[in-house]
Scaffold this active site. Structure first.
Site, PDB file in Angstrom:
ATOM      1  N   GLU A   2       0.792  -1.229   0.000  1.00  0.00           N
ATOM      2  CA  GLU A   2       0.000   0.000   0.000  1.00  0.00           C
ATOM      3  C   GLU A   2       0.831   1.289   0.000  1.00  0.00           C
ATOM      4  O   GLU A   2       0.660   2.138   0.852  1.00  0.00           O
ATOM      5  CB  GLU A   2      -0.954  -0.015   1.211  1.00  0.00           C
ATOM      6  CG  GLU A   2      -1.929  -1.179   1.153  1.00  0.00           C
ATOM      7  CD  GLU A   2      -2.845  -1.257   2.359  1.00  0.00           C
ATOM      8  OE1 GLU A   2      -3.996  -1.680   2.167  1.00  0.00           O
ATOM      9  OE2 GLU A   2      -2.419  -0.921   3.480  1.00  0.00           O
TER      10      GLU A   2
HETATM   11  C1  ACM Z   1      -2.153  -5.467   3.874  1.00  0.00           C
HETATM   12  O1  ACM Z   1      -3.246  -5.904   4.226  1.00  0.00           O
HETATM   13  N1  ACM Z   1      -2.057  -4.244   3.418  1.00  0.00           N
HETATM   14  C2  ACM Z   1      -0.955  -6.254   3.950  1.00  0.00           C
END
Ligand code: ACM
Length: 673
Positions: free
Chosen positions: A314
Site C-alpha cells: 500500500e
Molecule cells: C495489507 O493488508 N495491506 C498487507
C-alpha cells in the site's frame, strides 16, 4: 514401553476390533491415528520422564505439561520430570540448530496404552508438538481423568503456520502476546509475525535511533529486553518470531523523529486515523540507505530469525509524485512508474538484508521481475498471486482468506487452502515453494481486551488447514472439535470467552446481562472494511460498544440455520420444531425485557433497532413455523417484507445472523410481497 512400527500396531488393533475413529476432539487432526479401547489414567501418581537427547527447553516443556495437566484436571502433580520410567516417557533423538529455521522436522510419534505413554521424535520440535496432542487427549471418564489408548504418527502439511499480530494500530502488551503464543503453540502454529511499525506507532526500542520509539509511540513500545523475552518465550514453544518493519509506506511514525527520511517535508505527527496514508520513505537518497543499513543491522542482531519482513504494501506514491527531486530521479533512471521506483527501493533493501544475513519477506506488492529469488512473498491479494509467484520461483505464504479482522466464520477460513485450485498446475518444486500461511490480526478494531476473541477460536481452524492432511475438510466435524478446542484454550490464558460477559457487564452497568447476551449471541460485527465506513474512527475512539463485545461468529445463528434446514427438509415438518419454537419464543420476548436497559443507556441506545428487529423477526418466524406445521399457507403483508429487509441490514455496525434462516421459514410458509 517398546515401540512397535506403526503399521504393525495398526494391524494388530485393526484386527482386534473396529473402533469408531471420529469421536476425538484433536485439533489439528493428526496425519495418522488409531484409537484403542483402553485408557491410561491421569491421577496424582502421573509422571513424565525424559530420555535420549535432553535440553533445558525440553525440561521446561515437560514441567509445563505437568502444570497444564494439573490445571486441566485439578489434580496436584509433581512439578518436575522424573529421571526415568514416567507414565509419559518422552524420547528425543537429537538436538535442533540453535535458531529455528523455516523448515524443521516437527514429526512425532505418540503411543499410548493402558500401561504407559511414549512420545518420541527426532527433534525437540516434534516433542513440543506431541506434548500438545497429549494434553488434548486428556478427558474425564468413569475412573477419573485419563487419555485413551492411541497410536499417532503426525507431521505438518505446511512448515510455515503463523499468526500476524499488529501491535501498532492499538497497543498490545506483553502478557497478551504471551498468552497468544501459548494458544498458538497449543494448535501447533509456529510463527509469530510481529507487525512492529506503522503510521500509528513505532513500537520497538531502537538504541541506535532512539527518536524512532521515543517520538513515534506515545511511550507504548517494546524495550529490547522485552523483545528478547518474547523471542525466548516463543522459542521455548517452538515458535519463530518474524519481525515486520513496514516500508517505504506505512511509515508516518518513523518521520515524527526522523523527518529527513521522508519524501515530503515535515513536520510529522503520529497518525491517529485508519487507512492508507501518503507519508513515504524517500527511496532516492543515499543517506536514507545509510540509515536503513544501521537500523536494519541493529534489528537483525536483536531478531535471530533468518527472515525479515519489510512490508512493502500500500504505497500511495503521492509524496513521490509531488517531489521534483524524486520525479527527476525516476526520469534519470528510466523508471516508468512508482512500481519501478519501489522495486529499486526493494532491491536496495534486499541487498542490505543480505549483508546482515537475512532473507527478505514482503507483501504481494514487492513482486517485480528481477528481484532476487530468495525473497518470500506473503500474499494478501489471493491464491492466484501466490501461485504465480511460486511459478516464477518465489517462495510464498498465504494470508488472503485468513484475515481475522474481516470477521468471517471459521468455515470460510477453513476452506482456504494455500495449495488450492490456483496452485493445481504447479509442479512439485512449485508446490514446495508455498510454505504455508498466516492468520492476520490487524488491530484497527481490537484492543488488549478483545483481541483474543478475534483471534480465537477461529485461528484454530486455520491452524488445522495448515497442519492436517488436505483430506481433513469436514466442516461440521471441524465445528464439533472447535467447540471443545475453544473451551480448553481458555486454560492457556487467552480470554476469548471470558472477556465477553465482562464486556457485556460493562454495557449493562453491572445489571444482569442475560437479555443483552440473548441479543448479542445472534449478532455479528459487520464484515470486511464496513466499520470505518460507518463512522470516523481514530486510535482514541473507545472500543467498548456492543459491536466490540459481540463474538465474531455467532454459533447460535449457525446452529439455528442448520436446524431450520433440517426442519424444512423433513416432509412431516416435525424435526426440530420444538427447539425452533423455543428459541423463536425467547427471541420474540427478549425485546420487552431489554428495551428499558437499552433506551436508558447512552452506549446501548444504538442497538434498540436490532433488539426490536430480532423480536419482529422471531414473531413472524413463529407464525411461519405454525403455518408450515399446519399446512395453512400465509399471505404475508407488505410490512413483513419491509421488516425482513431492514432486519438484514446492519445497525450499530452489527448484523442479525438469524435473519436469513427466518426468511427461509417465512418464504416457506407463503409468498412475500
Ligand atoms: C495489507 O493488508 N495491506 C498487507
Amino acid at each position: 514401553m517398546k515401540r512397535l512400527p506403526f503399521p504393525i500396531l495398526f494391524t494388530i488393533i485393526l484386527t482386534a476390533r473396529v473402533i469408531p475413529q471420529t469421536e476425538h476432539t484433536l485439533m489439528p487432526v493428526p496425519e495418522k491415528f488409531f484409537f484403542g479401547t483402553g485408557v491410561l489414567l491421569v491421577d496424582s501418581a502421573f509422571s513424565v520422564s525424559l530420555s535420549g537427547y535432553i535440553e533445558p527447553r525440553l525440561e521446561r516443556a515437560a514441567t509445563r505439561t505437568l502444570a497444564r495437566l494439573s490445571l486441566q484436571t485439578g489434580i496436584p502433580l509433581s512439578g518436575t520430570p522424573v529421571r526415568s520410567g514416567g507414565r509419559l516417557e518422552i524420547h528425543c533423538d537429537g538436538p535442533a540448530e540453535g535458531v529455528q529455521s523455516a523448515i524443521e522436522d516437527e514429526s512425532y510419534t505418540l503411543m499410548i496404552s493402558a500401561a504407559g505413554a511414549r512420545l518420541s521424535a527426532a527433534r525437540p520440535y516434534g516433542i513440543l508438538r506431541g506434548l500438545e496432542t497429549f494434553l488434548q487427549l486428556v478427558e474425564s471418564g468413569r475412573e477419573g481423568f485419563h487419555v485413551r489408548e492411541v497410536q499417532i504418527e503426525d507431521k505438518p502439511r505446511f512448515p510455515w503456520r503463523g499468526v500476524l499480530i499488529d501491535v501498532c494500530r492499538h497497543w498490545i502488551p506483553m502478557d497478551v502476546l504471551k498468552r497468544n503464543i501459548d494458544a498458538m503453540a497449543a494448535v501447533k502454529m509456529n510463527v509469530l509475525h510481529w507487525h512492529l511499525t506503522e503510521d500509528q506507532g513505532f513500537r520497538i526500542e531502537s538504541k541506535r535511533f532512539p527518536r524512532l520509539h521515543q517520538m513515534g509511540s506515545d511511550g507504548k513500545y517494546f524495550t529490547q529486553d522485552q523483545v528478547r523475552e518474547i523471542i525466548a518465550y516463543a522459542r521455548d514453544r517452538g515458535i519463530r518470531v518474524v519481525p515486520e518493519f513496514d516500508m517505504p509506506g506505512h511509515t508516518t511514525s518513523w518521520f515524527v523523529g526522523h523527518p529527513e527520511l521522508a519524501s515530503a517535508p515535515g513536520p510529522y505527527a503520529i497518525e491517529r486515523g485508519w487507512g492508507i496514508f501518503d507519508p513515504t520513505i524517500d527511496p532516492t537518497r543515499e543517506d536514507v540507505y545509510n540509515f536503513l543499513f544501521a537500523f536494519i543491522g541493529e534489528m537483525a542482531v536483536l531478531f535471530p530469525d533468518p527472515y525479515f519482513h519489510i512490508g512493502g504494501d500500500e504505497v500511495s506514491g503521492k509524496h513521490w509524485d509531488a517531489n521534483p527531486a524524486i520525479t527527476e530521479f525516476k526520469r534519470k533512471h528510466a523508471m516508468l512508474d512508482n512500481h519501478d521506483l519501489q522495486a529499486y527501493f526493494n532491491k536496495r533493501v534486499s541487498a542490505i538484508l543480505q549483508r546482515h544475513g537475512k532473507r527478505m519477506v514482503g507483501w504481494d506488492e514487492i513482486m517485480y521481475p528481477d528481484l532476487p529469488k530468495d525473497i518470500v512473498v506473503q500474499s494478501w491479494r489471493g491464491q492466484k498471486s501466490l501461485a504465480a509467484g511460486a511459478r516464477d520461483g518465489y517462495t510464498g505464504i498465504l494470508s488472503y482468506g485468513y484475515y481475522l479482522d474481516h470477521i468471517r466464520p471459521a468455515s470460510f477460513h477453513y476452506q482456504i487452502d494455500p495449495l488450492g485450485a490456483e496452485a493445481a498446475d504447479l509442479n512439485g518444486d512449485g508446490k514446495r515453494r508455498i510454505l504455508g500461511g498466516e492468520a492476520c490480526m490487524w488491530a484497527e478494531f481490537v484492543t488488549a481486551e478483545n483481541i483474543d476473541s478475534r483471534i480465537w477460536p477461529r485461528t484454530a481452524a486455520i491452524a488445522e488447514r495448515l497442519w492436517s492432511p488436505e483430506s481433513v475438510r469436514d466442516t461440521n466435524d471441524m465445528y464439533r472439535r472447535l467447540e471443545v478446542t475453544s473451551g480448553w484454550l481458555e486454560w492457556l490464558g487467552v480470554t476469548h470467552r471470558s472477556s465477553y460477559p465482562l464486556m457485556l457487564q460493562r454495557l449493562t452497568n453491572h445489571k444482569p446481562i442475560e437479555a443483552l447476551q440473548t441479543l448479542s449471541d445472534v449478532l455479528e460485527p459487520v464484515k470486511f472494511y464496513e466499520r470505518p465506513r460507518a463512522r470516523r474512527y481514530t486510535s482514541f475512539t473507545p472500543l467498548n460498544r456492543l459491536v466490540d463485545a459481540t463474538r465474531p461468529e455467532s454459533d447460535r445463528a449457525r446452529v439455528f440455520a442448520t436446524r431450520v434446514d433440517e426442519f424444512l427438509a423433513d416432509p412431516e415438518r416435525k424435526k426440530n420444531a420444538d427447539l425452533l419454537h423455543r428459541w423463536l419464543s425467547v427471541w420474540e420476548a427478549n425485546h420487552a425485557k431489554l428495551e428499558p436497559l437499552l433506551s436508558s443507556s447512552g452506549i446501548l441506545r444504538e442497538t434498540v433497532p436490532l433488539s426490536q428487529n430480532l423480536s419482529h423477526l422471531a414473531a413472524v418466524g413463529l407464525k411461519a413455523l405454525e403455518s408450515l406445521q399446519s399446512g395453512k399457507e400465509i399471505v404475508w403483508d407488505k410490512d413483513t417484507g419491509a421488516m425482513l429487509d431492514d432486519a438484514s441490514k446492519p445497525h450499530a455496525e452489527l448484523l442479525i445472523m438469524v435473519a436469513p434462516a427466518i426468511r427461509k421459514l417465512v418464504e416457506g410458509a407463503g409468498a412475500l410481497r
